[in-house]
Design an enzyme around this catalytic site. Structure first.
Site, PDB file in Angstrom:
ATOM      1  N   ARG A  89       0.588  -1.061  -0.476  1.00  0.00           N
ATOM      2  CA  ARG A  89      -0.307  -0.110  -0.305  1.00  0.00           C
ATOM      3  C   ARG A  89       0.984   1.216   0.356  1.00  0.00           C
ATOM      4  O   ARG A  89       0.434   2.221  -0.638  1.00  0.00           O
ATOM      5  CB  ARG A  89      -1.025  -0.090   1.619  1.00  0.00           C
ATOM      6  CG  ARG A  89      -2.242   0.989   1.105  1.00  0.00           C
ATOM      7  CD  ARG A  89      -3.280   0.919   2.411  1.00  0.00           C
ATOM      8  NE  ARG A  89      -3.865   1.848   2.336  1.00  0.00           N
ATOM      9  CZ  ARG A  89      -4.525   1.977   3.463  1.00  0.00           C
ATOM     10  NH1 ARG A  89      -3.692   2.560   4.425  1.00  0.00           N
ATOM     11  NH2 ARG A  89      -5.415   3.339   3.376  1.00  0.00           N
ATOM     12  N   ASP A 149     -20.422   5.580   0.479  1.00  0.00           N
ATOM     13  CA  ASP A 149     -20.661   4.121   1.503  1.00  0.00           C
ATOM     14  C   ASP A 149     -22.139   5.062   2.048  1.00  0.00           C
ATOM     15  O   ASP A 149     -22.939   3.545   2.329  1.00  0.00           O
ATOM     16  CB  ASP A 149     -19.516   5.128   2.755  1.00  0.00           C
ATOM     17  CG  ASP A 149     -18.111   4.669   2.016  1.00  0.00           C
ATOM     18  OD1 ASP A 149     -17.242   4.118   1.957  1.00  0.00           O
ATOM     19  OD2 ASP A 149     -17.802   5.799   1.714  1.00  0.00           O
ATOM     20  N   ARG A 152     -24.486   3.578  -0.369  1.00  0.00           N
ATOM     21  CA  ARG A 152     -24.666   1.940   0.194  1.00  0.00           C
ATOM     22  C   ARG A 152     -25.406   1.774   0.900  1.00  0.00           C
ATOM     23  O   ARG A 152     -26.496   0.759   1.404  1.00  0.00           O
ATOM     24  CB  ARG A 152     -23.491   1.522   0.110  1.00  0.00           C
ATOM     25  CG  ARG A 152     -22.787   1.510  -1.492  1.00  0.00           C
ATOM     26  CD  ARG A 152     -21.168   1.563  -1.428  1.00  0.00           C
ATOM     27  NE  ARG A 152     -20.239   1.017  -2.512  1.00  0.00           N
ATOM     28  CZ  ARG A 152     -19.345   1.426  -2.737  1.00  0.00           C
ATOM     29  NH1 ARG A 152     -18.509   1.340  -1.532  1.00  0.00           N
ATOM     30  NH2 ARG A 152     -18.976   1.344  -3.627  1.00  0.00           N
ATOM     31  N   HIS A 176     -12.984   6.665   4.193  1.00  0.00           N
ATOM     32  CA  HIS A 176     -13.945   5.328   2.505  1.00  0.00           C
ATOM     33  C   HIS A 176     -13.490   4.461   2.676  1.00  0.00           C
ATOM     34  O   HIS A 176     -12.188   4.601   2.080  1.00  0.00           O
ATOM     35  CB  HIS A 176     -14.180   6.927   1.654  1.00  0.00           C
ATOM     36  CG  HIS A 176     -14.239   5.827   0.402  1.00  0.00           C
ATOM     37  ND1 HIS A 176     -15.392   5.219   0.489  1.00  0.00           N
ATOM     38  CD2 HIS A 176     -13.353   5.347  -0.955  1.00  0.00           C
ATOM     39  CE1 HIS A 176     -15.180   4.621  -1.207  1.00  0.00           C
ATOM     40  NE2 HIS A 176     -14.268   4.554  -1.529  1.00  0.00           N
TER      41      HIS A 176
END
Length: 315
Positions: A89, A149, A152, A176
């Site tokens: 990452r 989000d 959703r 997020h």
């Protein structure tokens, strides 16, 4: 439209091109400029969009360069590197920081008054990177935050209760990503606080139902990516909604990502929290009356991002 409005989109991948199509369908601007390192791809999108103008709203849609950022009201950044197999990452972030460094330098050379809207993931981190690199006021550098989000979340709650998602009022806040926080204490339907309903009420959500909805919200992107490789429809709608609030000065309350200072004890990071969004970008952040647990979860989300920002030198 009563005045000329201009959106510049940087990055015409799946998210960017779908956003451009959404701008056309909604008639959000008078002018839309597409910029991408792959000019052939961007030109293909420009031609495809222009071929639909007779069936949509009048709009000037062109392929551009960074000089076309001049005069833009909103500059949407949807460009960035995808993660390579085996890549950490941190390595991915360092590559995206390098990409953003070039993009922001080119943007700010031609515009110092627009609103930067960041869509590239991890969006909260890259919103802070864009803020630091641009030097622009914090209200004019915004990430898409937890709007997607929250959409959703509301969909899943609505499915469970058997109602229209537009009748559900609730938000996901924080990152997020994996540390996002469902604000259950603020969830309501038609003015009814769902968290306060007795167990016998048909709208009551027990702990098992809440856990299922929370996990479904957090895992939504992974599920979609596993099925079709990427998510782009709902995030494009989210970006368009933010643009609409800005261009029409709607002062809509949306959970976008911006730089926080003393919000629920949080400072120095960009996170998605309810904010009044209007012509000046984030006009004001709105503090939710969170429970102790929700507050602790939000601060954990902030700490997680702060530690990562420190690792890449943008704390």
């Amino acid at each position: 439209m009563s005045q000329n409005t201009k959106i510049v989109l940087i990055g015409t991948g799946a998210v960017g091109s779908t956003f451009a199509y959404t701008v056309l369908i909604k008639g959000l601007a008078n002018e839309l400029v597409l910029i991408d390192a792959n000019e052939d791809k961007a030109m293909g999108d420009v031609l495809d969009l222009n071929h639909g103008l007779m069936l949509a709203s009048p709009m000037k849609i062109t392929l551009g360069g960074y000089e076309d950022c001049a005069g833009a009201d909103i500059i949407v950044i949807a460009a960035g590197a995808a993660q390579r197999p085996g890549e950490t990452r941190i390595d991915l972030m360092n590559r995206n920081v390098a990409i953003f460094d070039q993009i922001i330098k080119n943007v700010t050379a031609h515009n110092d008054s627009a609103i930067l809207l960041i869509a590239t993931n991890p969006v909260d981190i890259l919103t802070q990177v864009a803020l630091k690199l641009s030097g622009w006021p914090k209200n004019r550098v915004i990430g898409s935050g937890t709007l997607l989000d929250s959409s959703r979340f509301r969909y899943l709650v609505a499915e469970k209760l058997g109602v229209d998602p537009r009748s559900v009022h609730g938000m996901i806040i924080g990152e997020h990503g994996d540390t996002e926080v469902p604000a259950w204490s603020a969830l309501s339907v038609a003015g009814v606080n769902i968290d306060e309903l007795p167990a016998e009420n048909p709208w009551h959500l027990n702990d098992e139902a809440k856990a299922e909805i929370t996990e479904g919200t957090k895992r939504a992107a992974y599920h979609i990516i596993a099925k079709k490789g990427a998510t782009y429809y709902a995030i494009a709608l989210s970006l368009a909604r933010i643009c609409e609030a800005i261009l029409k000065d709607q002062r809509s309350i949306l959970p976008v990502s911006s730089y926080l200072e003393d919000y629920q004890g949080i400072s120095g990071v960009c996170l998605g929290v309810p904010s009044i969004v209007g012509r000046n970008g984030v006009e004001q952040v709105v503090e939710l009356p969170l429970t102790h647990t929700e507050g602790e979860q939000l601060r954990h989300s902030a700490t997680t991002l702060a530690n990562f920002l420190n690792e890449i030198g943008f704390a």
